[in-house]
Structure formats: structure tokens, C-alpha cells
Design an enzyme around this catalytic site. Structure first.
Site, PDB file in Angstrom:
ATOM      1  N   GLY A 133       0.827  -1.208   0.000  1.00 49.91           N
ATOM      2  CA  GLY A 133       0.000   0.000   0.000  1.00 49.91           C
ATOM      3  C   GLY A 133       0.853   1.246   0.000  1.00 49.91           C
ATOM      4  O   GLY A 133       2.046   1.191  -0.289  1.00 49.91           O
ATOM      5  N   ASN A 134       0.245   2.369   0.286  1.00 48.62           N
ATOM      6  CA  ASN A 134       1.003   3.621   0.401  1.00 48.62           C
ATOM      7  C   ASN A 134       0.382   4.481   1.495  1.00 48.62           C
ATOM      8  O   ASN A 134      -0.624   4.106   2.088  1.00 48.62           O
ATOM      9  CB  ASN A 134       1.052   4.338  -0.959  1.00 48.62           C
ATOM     10  CG  ASN A 134      -0.325   4.692  -1.464  1.00 48.62           C
ATOM     11  OD1 ASN A 134      -1.024   5.492  -0.862  1.00 48.62           O
ATOM     12  ND2 ASN A 134      -0.731   4.059  -2.559  1.00 48.62           N
ATOM     13  N   ARG A 135       1.013   5.624   1.744  1.00 45.11           N
ATOM     14  CA  ARG A 135       0.627   6.412   2.910  1.00 45.11           C
ATOM     15  C   ARG A 135      -0.533   7.378   2.677  1.00 45.11           C
ATOM     16  O   ARG A 135      -0.869   8.164   3.546  1.00 45.11           O
ATOM     17  CB  ARG A 135       1.825   7.243   3.381  1.00 45.11           C
ATOM     18  CG  ARG A 135       2.985   6.427   3.880  1.00 45.11           C
ATOM     19  CD  ARG A 135       4.113   7.367   4.275  1.00 45.11           C
ATOM     20  NE  ARG A 135       5.344   6.649   4.465  1.00 45.11           N
ATOM     21  CZ  ARG A 135       5.667   6.052   5.604  1.00 45.11           C
ATOM     22  NH1 ARG A 135       4.852   6.096   6.630  1.00 45.11           N
ATOM     23  NH2 ARG A 135       6.809   5.410   5.718  1.00 45.11           N
TER      24      ARG A 135
END
Ligand SMILES: Cc1cc2nc3c(=O)[nH]c(=O)nc-3n(C[C@H](O)[C@H](O)[C@H](O)COP(=O)(O)O)c2cc1C
Length: 402
Positions: free
Chosen positions: A210-212
Site C-alpha cells: 500500500g502507500n501512505r
């Protein structure tokens, strides 16, 4: 500085109690609020509550305090009128210019932006009479927030629910921030699609890449577009933020799901703003069972494959002529040069370039960016709230839509 004057009109719907929360938010954030309930509204929440919470008398008729000419003065001096909930009856009266109580008189004398937050049973909302009244009000420049879908009075569910009061408050804030510019709802009649959040690419049933991204910038864009009169579809990837009032929220998990949802919504959209952080790669293989740690064995290297480039795809194949496509570039270094190259590569009309890092932009309430135009323009957006960047993006989009 004088406090902005807000008239909170409350009409006789079951959701009238939720207007107390909206009133609280408005007063606590420094607005001088005058509540004008209809006689029916007082069946749901009494005069004492409105007076005590607002610090002003809450009258329904034009025949009280006549020496102050309230039927004219309240509307004339308002910076914003917001009606929540707005009943089918109130919408009809407003659309036809009736003036048989203090609230309807106020609507005729107000020269400030007006926001209606309708709430009613789905049948009442979908009735052609109501829909025509809503269209009339929108045509005249009022912001009519689409009701939410969910639980209605009794056991019924459907479209017609009053959006979360905190989100109606956000619309009010955005409209007030635009001042007299808000008098022309420049995105009225437009359908805009905004993607927000970050995709998650599953590795196994419990893990993902995922990412932030939290979705804050995309949600700010959706809110700003609602406040400018647009019909908004928000394609939200894994964001925990509350649904913006008035936006139709479609959920997506992976890049593939986000692509499908964006392409579907973009079919009749005037503008598409891709603010979501979409994974460039996904695991080549999805493990059906949880990947186990084995004694004495190193884990297998992770093989990745490319995800489709959604921004390039919608830029190349515009679903309708004149559709405006906006991308976001999150860069960690050589920010502007990388942004210019990305704009050329993707073929979109506008690219919002900002610098990201562990504690910069992702999850923050603020942003700083440069909006690059395919026509060679550069619009710097100074450090500030994500809502201000959102309004700059919509200014540029509205100008291009003409
Ligand atoms: C229990 C109850 C709940 C109601 N809820 C709604 C509602 O959510 N939306 C609506 O448009 N009308 C609703 N109505 C009908 C309105 O109260 C009615 O149309 C009334 O004339 C509205 O007056 P006003 O627009 O002057 O406030 C409800 C009526 C009752 C008795």
C-alpha cells in the site's frame, strides 16, 4: 473583525435534531448564527433549544418583533443561509418564491450564498415535482446538496438521508471562504469525478502493498466541488474519512477496482481529477493462503507486475469531448522537472505537482504545490490548507470548461 452572520433555517423533517450539531459547530467556529425554524420544525426540536444554543431568539413568524422588520433584515445582513434539513415542502416554496413565514421571507431577501441540505423519504426526493424544484434552485445559483443514502425514518433505507452535520458544516465553511465568488456556483450542472486515497495490492489474505495516502486531498477536492455546485462522484480507495456531504462515494480497494470505478463514472463526466495514490505495481502472484515463515529458509523475492496507467488511459481516451483530466504527481526529488516530464507523458490537461515524504503532504491537513498546465501555464499554490489547493484546481478546471 465581525463574526460572519449565518442564518440556519430548519424545516420540519425528522432530521431537525441533527441541525443542533451543525449549529454547535458553526457557533464554536466563530459564526454568529440566527436560527429560523419553520412552525413544523418546532414539532421536532423546540424553540428553547434553538435560542439557547444560538444566543438569539428563534422565531418562525413575521409577526414577532415587527419594529425590527425581521422578515427583511435577517436575510439582508446574512453572509450565508443554510437550510438543514430542507423538506420537500420548503424546497417547493423556495423554488416558487412563496413567503408565508419568516424563513421563506428570509430566502427572498438574502443576497448571500444559499445552501440547502434536503432530507426526506426517497419517494419524496425522487418525485418529479421535487426534482424540478431542486433544478430550479440550482439554476438560480443555490447549492443543493444531494442527500445521502442510508437509514431513513422507521425501517426504511434509501436516498434521502441528511448528510453528516460535520460534513454540511464543511460545505458551509468552503462556501463562506469563497465569499461573493460563491454566488456563482461555477460547477453547477457539471459532473466531476475525483479519486482519493491509496490503493492496496494484496499479497495474500492478510497482507498488501500500500502507500501512505489518507485521501485528505481528494476528499478536500470533492468537498470543494460540492460547494461549487457540481455533482460529484468520489472514488475512494481505503480512506477512513467520513463521506463528504453531497458526494456519491464509490469504494475501491485495488488499482484494478479503482480503474473500473473511475472509467465507469468518467463516461459522462465533465472533469476527472485523479488524486488517489495508485500503485504502479502489484504482486505478480496472489497467495491463496497466508505466506508462512519457514525455519532456515529465506523468503522468496517478491515479483511485481505493472498496473495499468489509469491517468494516461483516461487522458488518451476522453469519454466525452472537452473532458478535463487532472493528475497529481507526488515526487520526492527533482519535483518540478519530474512533474513536467510526467505531464507530457500522461497527456492530461493539468498536473498538480507536490513534494511528498514521510511527514510531508501524506496525512497532513496542508499542502504546497504547483499546478502545471498542458498549455504551458504554471500556477504556484502557496503552503496552506488542502481545501485552498482544491479551489485552485477547480478554478483552473472551471476556466477550461468555459
Ligand atoms: C414524523 C414526521 C417526519 C417527517 N419527516 C419529513 C422529512 O424528513 N422530510 C420532509 O420533506 N418532510 C417530512 N415530514 C413532512 C413535513 O413535516 C411536512 O411536509 C410539513 O408541512 C413541512 O413543513 P415546513 O416545510 O414548513 O417545515 C415529516 C412529517 C412527520 C409527521
Amino acid at each position: 473583525m465581525d463574526k460572519p452572520e449565518v442564518v440556519l433555517g430548519v424545516s420540519g423533517g425528522i432530521a431537525a435534531y441533527k441541525a443542533c450539531e451543525l449549529l454547535r459547530r458553526l457557533t464554536e467556529s466563530g459564526h454568529d448564527v440566527r436560527v429560523v425554524p419553520t412552525a413544523s420544525a418546532l414539532h421536532f426540536v423546540g424553540e428553547a433549544t434553538w435560542s439557547a444554543l444560538s444566543g438569539h431568539p428563534a422565531t418562525t413568524e413575521v409577526w414577532e418583533s415587527v419594529h425590527e422588520v425581521p422578515h427583511v433584515r435577517i436575510g439582508q445582513s446574512a453572509d450565508l443561509v443554510v437550510i438543514a434539513p430542507a423538506t420537500a415542502d420548503l424546497l417547493a416554496k423556495a423554488a416558487h418564491g412563496l413567503a408565508d413565514d419568516l424563513l421563506t421571507n428570509t430566502l427572498l431577501t438574502a443576497r448571500c450564498p444559499v445552501v440547502f441540505a434536503p432530507a426526506m423519504h426517497t419517494e419524496m426526493w425522487e418525485h418529479p415535482a421535487t426534482q424540478e424544484n431542486v433544478a430550479t434552485l440550482r439554476r438560480r445559483g443555490a447549492i443543493v446538496i444531494e442527500p445521502a443514502v442510508g437509514r431513513l425514518t422507521g425501517v426504511d433505507t434509501g436516498k434521502g438521508r441528511l448528510p453528516d452535520p460535520g460534513e454540511i458544516f464543511e460545505v458551509c465553511r468552503r462556501v463562506l471562504a469563497r465569499g461573493t465568488e460563491a454566488l456563482t456556483a461555477d460547477l453547477a450542472g457539471r459532473h466531476v469525478v475525483v479519486s482519493a486515497g491509496g490503493t492496496r495490492e494484496p499479497l495474500d489474505p492478510v497482507r498488501f502493498l500500500g502507500n501512505r495516502s489518507t485521501g485528505r486531498q481528494g476528499y478536500a477536492l470533492a468537498r470543494a466541488a460540492v460547494a461549487r455546485g457540481a455533482r460529484v462522484t468520489l472514488v475512494s480507495a481505503n480512506s477512513e474519512l467520513p463521506d463528504p456531504a453531497g458526494a456519491d462515494v464509490v469504494r475501491a480497494g485495488t488499482a484494478a477496482q479503482l480503474r473500473e470505478a473511475v472509467l465507469k463514472a468518467a463516461a459522462d463526466a465533465d472533469a476527472v481529477v485523479m488524486a488517489a495514490a495508485v500503485a504502479d505495481f502489484r504482486p505478480a502472484r496472489y497467495a491463496e493462503g497466508k505466506i508462512k515463515k519457514r525455519e532456515g529458509q529465506e523468503p522468496e523475492p517478491l515479483a511485481l507486475v505493472r498496473n495499468p496507467d489509469i491517468l494516461a488511459e483516461i487522458s488518451a481516451e476522453r469519454a466525452r469531448p472537452g473532458q478535463i483530466v487532472v493528475g497529481f504527481a507526488a515526487e520526492t526529488d527533482d519535483v518540478l522537472a519530474n512533474g513536467r516530464a510526467k505531464l507530457a507523458r500522461k497527456g492530461c490537461d493539468l498536473l498538480v505537482v507536490n513534494e511528498v515524504g514521510e511527514h510531508k503532504t501524506f496525512g497532513a491537513e496542508t499542502n504546497e504545490a504547483v499546478v502545471l498546465g498542458a498549455d504551458g501555464t504554471e500556477t504556484p499554490v502557496p503552503y496552506g490548507p488542502k481545501g485552498a489547493l482544491a479551489d485552485t484546481v477547480w478554478d483552473l478546471v472551471a476556466r477550461r470548461l468555459g
